[in-house]
Design a protein around this motif. Structure first.
Motif, short mmCIF file in Angstrom:
data_model
loop_
_atom_site.label_atom_id
_atom_site.label_comp_id
_atom_site.label_asym_id
_atom_site.label_seq_id
_atom_site.Cartn_x
_atom_site.Cartn_y
_atom_site.Cartn_z
N PHE A 142 0.83 -1.19 0.00
CA PHE A 142 0.00 0.00 0.00
C PHE A 142 0.87 1.25 0.00
O PHE A 142 1.95 1.27 0.59
CB PHE A 142 -0.92 0.03 1.22
CG PHE A 142 -2.01 -1.02 1.19
CD1 PHE A 142 -2.60 -1.39 0.00
CD2 PHE A 142 -2.44 -1.63 2.35
CE1 PHE A 142 -3.60 -2.35 -0.04
CE2 PHE A 142 -3.45 -2.58 2.33
CZ PHE A 142 -4.02 -2.94 1.13
N ALA A 143 0.38 2.30 -0.62
CA ALA A 143 1.14 3.55 -0.70
C ALA A 143 0.86 4.47 0.48
O ALA A 143 1.72 5.27 0.85
CB ALA A 143 0.81 4.28 -2.01
N THR A 144 -0.33 4.39 1.05
CA THR A 144 -0.69 5.29 2.13
C THR A 144 -1.63 4.61 3.12
O THR A 144 -2.34 3.67 2.79
CB THR A 144 -1.40 6.56 1.60
OG1 THR A 144 -2.50 6.17 0.75
CG2 THR A 144 -0.46 7.47 0.86
N TRP A 145 -1.61 5.18 4.30
CA TRP A 145 -2.65 4.93 5.31
C TRP A 145 -3.11 6.31 5.77
O TRP A 145 -2.31 7.13 6.20
CB TRP A 145 -2.09 4.12 6.48
CG TRP A 145 -3.02 3.99 7.65
CD1 TRP A 145 -4.38 4.11 7.63
CD2 TRP A 145 -2.66 3.74 9.01
NE1 TRP A 145 -4.90 3.93 8.90
CE2 TRP A 145 -3.87 3.70 9.77
CE3 TRP A 145 -1.44 3.53 9.66
CZ2 TRP A 145 -3.88 3.47 11.14
CZ3 TRP A 145 -1.46 3.29 11.03
CH2 TRP A 145 -2.66 3.26 11.76
N ARG A 146 -4.41 6.60 5.62
CA ARG A 146 -4.89 7.92 5.99
C ARG A 146 -6.00 7.80 7.04
O ARG A 146 -6.82 6.90 7.00
CB ARG A 146 -5.37 8.72 4.79
CG ARG A 146 -6.30 8.01 3.83
CD ARG A 146 -5.57 7.39 2.66
NE ARG A 146 -6.47 7.12 1.53
CZ ARG A 146 -6.14 6.34 0.53
NH1 ARG A 146 -4.97 5.77 0.49
NH2 ARG A 146 -6.99 6.15 -0.47
N TYR A 346 -4.69 12.72 9.17
CA TYR A 346 -3.31 12.22 9.13
C TYR A 346 -3.12 11.32 7.91
O TYR A 346 -4.02 10.56 7.54
CB TYR A 346 -2.99 11.42 10.39
CG TYR A 346 -3.12 12.21 11.67
CD1 TYR A 346 -2.05 12.95 12.17
CD2 TYR A 346 -4.32 12.24 12.37
CE1 TYR A 346 -2.17 13.69 13.33
CE2 TYR A 346 -4.45 12.98 13.53
CZ TYR A 346 -3.37 13.70 14.01
OH TYR A 346 -3.50 14.44 15.15
N ILE A 347 -1.94 11.41 7.30
CA ILE A 347 -1.58 10.53 6.19
C ILE A 347 -0.16 10.01 6.42
O ILE A 347 0.74 10.77 6.77
CB ILE A 347 -1.63 11.26 4.83
CG1 ILE A 347 -3.04 11.80 4.56
CG2 ILE A 347 -1.22 10.33 3.69
CD1 ILE A 347 -3.16 12.61 3.28
N LYS A 348 0.01 8.70 6.23
CA LYS A 348 1.35 8.11 6.29
C LYS A 348 1.66 7.49 4.94
O LYS A 348 0.82 6.81 4.35
CB LYS A 348 1.43 7.05 7.39
CG LYS A 348 2.86 6.53 7.59
CD LYS A 348 2.97 5.67 8.84
CE LYS A 348 4.41 5.24 9.07
NZ LYS A 348 4.56 4.46 10.32
#
Length: 375
Positions: A142-146, A346-348
């Motif tokens: 996955f590219a992101t966790w938001r 928030y975005i990681k």
């Protein structure tokens, strides 16, 4: 704490009593029945870009925490980032929208949190859950966790998420807060005279049309109200979105709310004589009230304000409700007693190249729109 993690592909795989035991202090839209209604009705489905990936944490066989999550494969209906992921993807070609999303789906409401038993365990729960979600994102590519519209009041969580590598985003939101009002007139007395007179005139105009308003609990409404509410919701959708975009919600969702969730529902209903003119549905739990969907069969001036704002505020004051979330958007809310407040997202990012590219661009983005926080 010896914890076993599990990721499930639907909330129906979780015992409702166990889930709701952890959601007692959370917003009503994070309860089992609401999320089940979204998933079972097909409102949330792979076809529409939502695949349930709820994370469960067990200790000695007992469910101790959950993180309601959805796998996303398209940058569609994500209110919290203000189009940031779409912007990054179009600029770089990286699919930043492929990842996990933590929010109340399809509705921009400051209500999201992990679900857990004791507030004393919040920091520990968030730390271990975040580490497991990191593992999921890294192993699945996955590219992101938001996390959008985060609302957990436990201290230290903002700093912990930043330390874990999240980028913090801020946006504004409108909220009504009960400041010890004893009556609706007491509330109106807080306005400057011109605004107070305008609101009273709007209410008089509605009354002059012979329109009666009432707040009715979901357990007391006729069965056909759930069909009517969907029809009114659809009218409002077509008015603002047209016929080419399919509504987020469907009729089956409202039917499931009527079967499983009516104990959390309130309907603001407008009648003229025996004719039902307009309706709005609200979610109520404890000291919080959430306004969601509305519709009207006739375009009557100020009817929207009366049904969606004034009557619910009357109800909130008389029932000791502390906060009323009227729904997202609309500067007209601030003219009618709702105050602007900050909400956090928030975005990681994952993947070395994607992370470096995102941070490089975010540096320029922040200079233009100062709403980003990093550790």
């Amino acid at each position: 704490m010896a914890v076993r993690f599990e990721m499930v592909s639907g909330i129906e795989r979780v015992d409702p009593a166990a889930w709701n035991r952890l959601s007692r202090q959370a917003a009503p839209m994070l309860e089992w029945e609401y999320l089940y209604s979204l998933e079972r009705s097909g409102v949330l489905s792979p076809e529409r870009g939502f695949v349930p990936r709820h994370i469960l944490a067990y200790n000695d066989g007992r469910l101790v925490a959950t993180a309601p999550l959805y796998e996303r494969t398209r940058p569609w209906v994500e209110f919290g980032d203000g189009g940031l992921l779409r912007f990054l993807g179009e600029l770089t070609g990286f699919p930043y929208y492929v990842g996990l999303m933590a929010t109340v789906p399809l509705t921009p409401v400051p209500a999201y949190q992990f679900l857990y038993g004791s507030p004393h365990d919040a920091a520990q729960i968030y730390t271990m859950m975040a580490e497991y979600v990191d593992f999921v994102c890294e192993t699945r590519g996955f590219a992101t966790w938001r996390i959008y519209f985060f609302s957990d009041p436990s201290p230290g969580l903002h700093e912990m998420l930043l330390r874990k590598g999240f980028v913090g985003l801020r946006s504004e939101y409108c909220l009504w807060q009960n400041k010890g009002y004893q009556s609706f007139d007491d509330f109106l007395a807080t306005f400057r005279a011109p605004r107070r007179h305008k609101i009273r005139r709007e209410i008089r105009d509605i009354e002059a049309e012979g329109i009666r308003l009432a707040m009715v609990p979901g357990e007391d409404v006729p069965e056909d109200y759930y069909d009517i509410m969907f029809d009114l919701y659809s009218l409002t959708w077509r008015k603002y979105m047209g016929h080419h975009v399919r509504p987020f919600l469907n009729r089956r969702f409202f039917h499931l709310l009527g079967r499983l969730y009516r104990h959390r529902l309130l309907f603001s209903v407008a009648h003229q004589g025996r004719e039902l003119l307009a309706m709005a549905v609200f979610y109520h739990k404890g000291k919080q009230l959430y306004g969601r969907y509305w519709g009207s069969y006739d375009q009557i001036p100020f009817l929207h304000f009366a049904v969606c704002y004034y009557e619910p505020i009357r109800f909130a004051i008389s029932h000791g409700i502390e906060t009323f979330d009227p729904g997202f958007g609309g500067e007209h809310k601030t003219y009618r007693g709702f105050e602007s407040t900050t909400v956090q997202h928030y975005i990681k990012f994952y993947g070395e190249e994607q992370v470096q590219t995102a941070y490089s661009i975010l540096g320029r983005y922040e200079r233009e729109r100062p709403r980003i926080t990093t550790a």
